[in-house]
Write a protein that holds these residues in place. Structure first.
Motif, PDB file in Angstrom:
ATOM      1  N   GLU A 123     -76.634 -88.192  16.790  1.00 37.79           N
ATOM      2  CA  GLU A 123     -76.558 -87.700  15.482  1.00 37.79           C
ATOM      3  C   GLU A 123     -77.153 -87.245  14.809  1.00 37.79           C
ATOM      4  N   MET A 124     -78.442 -87.531  15.349  1.00 38.07           N
ATOM      5  CA  MET A 124     -79.212 -86.964  13.975  1.00 38.07           C
ATOM      6  C   MET A 124     -80.058 -86.016  13.397  1.00 38.07           C
ATOM      7  N   VAL A 125     -79.020 -85.069  14.522  1.00 36.84           N
ATOM      8  CA  VAL A 125     -79.759 -83.606  14.688  1.00 36.84           C
ATOM      9  C   VAL A 125     -78.228 -82.450  13.743  1.00 36.84           C
ATOM     10  N   MET A 126     -77.487 -83.717  12.651  1.00 37.03           N
ATOM     11  CA  MET A 126     -76.770 -82.844  11.356  1.00 37.03           C
ATOM     12  C   MET A 126     -77.571 -82.744  10.656  1.00 37.03           C
ATOM     13  N   TRP A 127     -78.904 -83.689  10.414  1.00 36.87           N
ATOM     14  CA  TRP A 127     -79.456 -84.052   9.190  1.00 36.87           C
ATOM     15  C   TRP A 127     -80.414 -82.783   9.185  1.00 36.87           C
ATOM     16  N   LEU A 128     -81.057 -82.025  10.449  1.00 30.96           N
ATOM     17  CA  LEU A 128     -81.270 -81.020   9.897  1.00 30.96           C
ATOM     18  C   LEU A 128     -80.274 -79.845   9.902  1.00 30.96           C
ATOM     19  N   ILE A 129     -78.782 -79.826   9.678  1.00 29.30           N
ATOM     20  CA  ILE A 129     -78.682 -79.069   8.236  1.00 29.30           C
ATOM     21  C   ILE A 129     -78.564 -79.035   7.623  1.00 29.30           C
ATOM     22  N   MET A 130     -78.400 -79.877   7.453  1.00 30.22           N
ATOM     23  CA  MET A 130     -79.347 -80.309   5.820  1.00 30.22           C
ATOM     24  C   MET A 130     -80.105 -79.665   4.961  1.00 30.22           C
TER      25      MET A 130
ATOM     26  N   ASP B 134     -92.454 -81.890   8.259  1.00 29.29           N
ATOM     27  CA  ASP B 134     -92.162 -80.644   9.170  1.00 29.29           C
ATOM     28  C   ASP B 134     -91.564 -80.915   9.669  1.00 29.29           C
ATOM     29  N   PRO B 135     -89.602 -80.247   9.424  1.00 26.29           N
ATOM     30  CA  PRO B 135     -88.535 -80.240   9.913  1.00 26.29           C
ATOM     31  C   PRO B 135     -88.156 -79.196  11.518  1.00 26.29           C
ATOM     32  N   ALA B 136     -89.065 -77.737  11.182  1.00 18.87           N
ATOM     33  CA  ALA B 136     -89.482 -77.526  12.404  1.00 18.87           C
ATOM     34  C   ALA B 136     -89.871 -78.545  13.771  1.00 18.87           C
ATOM     35  N   ALA B 137     -90.223 -79.196  12.936  1.00 18.50           N
ATOM     36  CA  ALA B 137     -91.039 -80.138  14.548  1.00 18.50           C
ATOM     37  C   ALA B 137     -89.710 -80.865  14.900  1.00 18.50           C
ATOM     38  N   VAL B 138     -89.473 -81.560  13.315  1.00 16.05           N
ATOM     39  CA  VAL B 138     -88.551 -82.295  14.294  1.00 16.05           C
ATOM     40  C   VAL B 138     -87.009 -81.053  15.382  1.00 16.05           C
ATOM     41  N   ALA B 139     -86.587 -80.395  14.361  1.00 19.17           N
ATOM     42  CA  ALA B 139     -86.129 -79.586  15.173  1.00 19.17           C
ATOM     43  C   ALA B 139     -86.059 -79.541  16.499  1.00 19.17           C
ATOM     44  N   ALA B 140     -87.743 -79.749  17.224  1.00 15.81           N
ATOM     45  CA  ALA B 140     -87.948 -78.972  18.210  1.00 15.81           C
ATOM     46  C   ALA B 140     -87.674 -79.871  19.385  1.00 15.81           C
ATOM     47  N   ILE B 141     -87.497 -81.214  18.599  1.00 12.56           N
ATOM     48  CA  ILE B 141     -87.292 -81.821  19.695  1.00 12.56           C
ATOM     49  C   ILE B 141     -85.733 -82.112  20.655  1.00 12.56           C
ATOM     50  N   PRO B 142     -85.815 -83.059  21.901  1.00 13.53           N
ATOM     51  CA  PRO B 142     -85.190 -82.236  22.996  1.00 13.53           C
ATOM     52  C   PRO B 142     -83.532 -83.545  22.769  1.00 13.53           C
ATOM     53  N   HIS B 143     -82.740 -82.701  23.540  1.00 11.84           N
ATOM     54  CA  HIS B 143     -81.101 -84.651  23.355  1.00 11.84           C
ATOM     55  C   HIS B 143     -81.975 -85.236  24.302  1.00 11.84           C
ATOM     56  N   ILE B 144     -82.823 -85.009  25.116  1.00 10.99           N
ATOM     57  CA  ILE B 144     -83.375 -86.360  25.796  1.00 10.99           C
ATOM     58  C   ILE B 144     -83.972 -87.879  25.099  1.00 10.99           C
ATOM     59  N   GLU B 145     -85.318 -87.419  23.708  1.00  8.84           N
ATOM     60  CA  GLU B 145     -85.911 -88.020  23.348  1.00  8.84           C
ATOM     61  C   GLU B 145     -85.203 -88.887  22.261  1.00  8.84           C
ATOM     62  N   TYR B 146     -84.302 -87.925  21.659  1.00  9.18           N
ATOM     63  CA  TYR B 146     -82.804 -88.519  20.909  1.00  9.18           C
ATOM     64  C   TYR B 146     -82.274 -90.155  21.555  1.00  9.18           C
TER      65      TYR B 146
ATOM     66  N   TYR C 127     -71.335 -84.072  26.018  1.00  6.79           N
ATOM     67  CA  TYR C 127     -71.794 -83.371  26.189  1.00  6.79           C
ATOM     68  C   TYR C 127     -71.153 -81.529  26.618  1.00  6.79           C
ATOM     69  N   PRO C 128     -72.336 -81.062  26.324  1.00  7.06           N
ATOM     70  CA  PRO C 128     -73.319 -80.854  25.587  1.00  7.06           C
ATOM     71  C   PRO C 128     -73.252 -80.562  23.650  1.00  7.06           C
ATOM     72  N   PRO C 129     -73.873 -80.812  22.991  1.00  2.00           N
ATOM     73  CA  PRO C 129     -73.961 -81.287  21.649  1.00  2.00           C
ATOM     74  C   PRO C 129     -75.339 -80.006  21.253  1.00  2.00           C
ATOM     75  N   PRO C 130     -75.260 -79.691  20.648  1.00  2.00           N
ATOM     76  CA  PRO C 130     -76.294 -78.289  19.860  1.00  2.00           C
ATOM     77  C   PRO C 130     -77.156 -79.038  20.039  1.00  2.00           C
ATOM     78  N   THR C 131     -78.111 -77.765  19.811  1.00  2.00           N
ATOM     79  CA  THR C 131     -79.691 -78.568  19.916  1.00  2.00           C
ATOM     80  C   THR C 131     -80.531 -79.426  18.382  1.00  2.00           C
ATOM     81  N   GLY C 132     -81.124 -79.001  18.025  1.00  2.00           N
ATOM     82  CA  GLY C 132     -81.773 -79.604  16.774  1.00  2.00           C
ATOM     83  C   GLY C 132     -82.192 -78.675  16.211  1.00  2.00           C
ATOM     84  N   ASN C 133     -82.455 -77.271  16.944  1.00  2.00           N
ATOM     85  CA  ASN C 133     -82.635 -76.547  16.503  1.00  2.00           C
ATOM     86  C   ASN C 133     -82.143 -75.186  15.653  1.00  2.00           C
ATOM     87  N   ARG C 134     -80.534 -75.408  16.612  1.00  2.00           N
ATOM     88  CA  ARG C 134     -79.216 -74.471  16.560  1.00  2.00           C
ATOM     89  C   ARG C 134     -79.018 -74.842  15.055  1.00  2.00           C
TER      90      ARG C 134
END
Length: 280
Positions: free
Chosen positions: A240-247, A218-230, A155-162
């Motif tokens: 770890e799935m925030v890394m899929w958002l870079i792809m 709807d990747p923008a919606a996924v990018a908004a998922i907060p860490h606490i939900e993961y 902690y802290p990892p980068p956000t999905g949006n980042r």
């Protein structure tokens, strides 16, 4: 100019690598999982890219609590498989692409993403298992690889949006590279799993499949998922799935899902896999 021709997402469970290395891929437990990658192996063999930008996380192999880069870009000419406690995996040395990596470093840093540049980097199962799933056990990997390690351990990892925005910056960087290269971006890790504590063994198939749906449509919606939900829905390692958002960010807004696979379990972990093609 260089172009991103596909995105690929896959889990990188270490036990998958052991199953491959020990010749257990056709055992009753493992065969259904490897069958889900047969389409991808045929697709990959038909037209391997010149370069894969492979997004993964290090598992206390190259980095530990004395140094925790949020994003670390491998700029070396080659990357050795590391010893994770049971000897290095018997896989080929990963060959890099220093010229494209240097271009990515310049473009991304000037685009205001602070990267740690790794001129020497040993890579663990987070990077080698995806290569084995797609390319099997060759004498040499058929593509050059640029590792991009993301901190999703401490902690802290980068956000999905980042991460999503970093993918968009990678898209811009690749498009500005003057050499004619075919580039794929792979996002790895996940899906739902937890390896410690009272919820060890947690798998949330419903949440995983909603994620697979949404990251395509709807990747923008996924990018908004907060860490606490993961953490709550997908377990302590599900982040770890925030890394899929870079792809996903590296592709166009519209994509075609060429292949999708989901399997439970693989060493108490849910395995997810997508192959996406950007649309004009």
């Amino acid at each position: 100019m260089a172009r991103i021709t596909a995105g690929l997402a896959t889990s990188h469970v270490p036990a998958i690598g052991m199953a491959i290395d020990l010749g257990k891929t056709q055992d009753a437990y493992w065969q259904p999982l490897f069958a889900g990658y047969e389409w991808t192996r045929s697709w990959a063999d038909a037209a391997p890219p010149d370069v894969v930008i492979l997004v993964y996380n290090d598992h206390a192999s190259a980095f530990d609590l004395t140094m925790i880069p949020t994003f670390a870009l491998g700029t070396a000419a080659s990357f050795q498989p590391c010893d994770e406690g049971y000897g290095p995996r018997p896989v080929p040395v990963v060959q890099g692409h220093p010229e494209l990596a240097a271009h990515l470093a310049q473009s991304l840093i000037l685009d205001e993403f602070d990267l740690t540049l790794m001129n020497q980097l040993d890579v663990d199962h987070g990077l080698t298992v995806p290569l084995s799933l797609v390319y099997g056990q060759p004498e040499a990997w058929p593509t050059k690889v640029i590792p991009l390690a993301v901190n999703v351990v401490q902690y802290p990892p980068p956000t999905g949006n980042r991460c999503f925005n970093l993918g968009k910056a990678i898209r811009r960087a690749v498009a500005s590279y003057p050499e004619d290269l075919s580039v794929q971006v792979w996002g790895t890790g996940g899906m739902s799993h937890q390896i410690q504590g009272a919820r060890a063994g947690l798998i949330n198939q419903e949440w995983d499949n909603r994620f697979l749906d949404a990251i395509v449509s709807d990747p923008a919606a996924v990018a908004a998922i907060p860490h606490i939900e993961y953490l709550r829905e997908a377990g302590s390692e599900g982040v770890e799935m925030v890394m899929w958002l870079i792809m996903r960010g590296a592709l166009s807004d519209d994509v075609e899902a060429l292949h999708r696979f989901y399997h439970v379990p693989a060493s108490n972990t849910a395995v997810g896999h997508l192959v996406l093609q950007p649309q004009p």
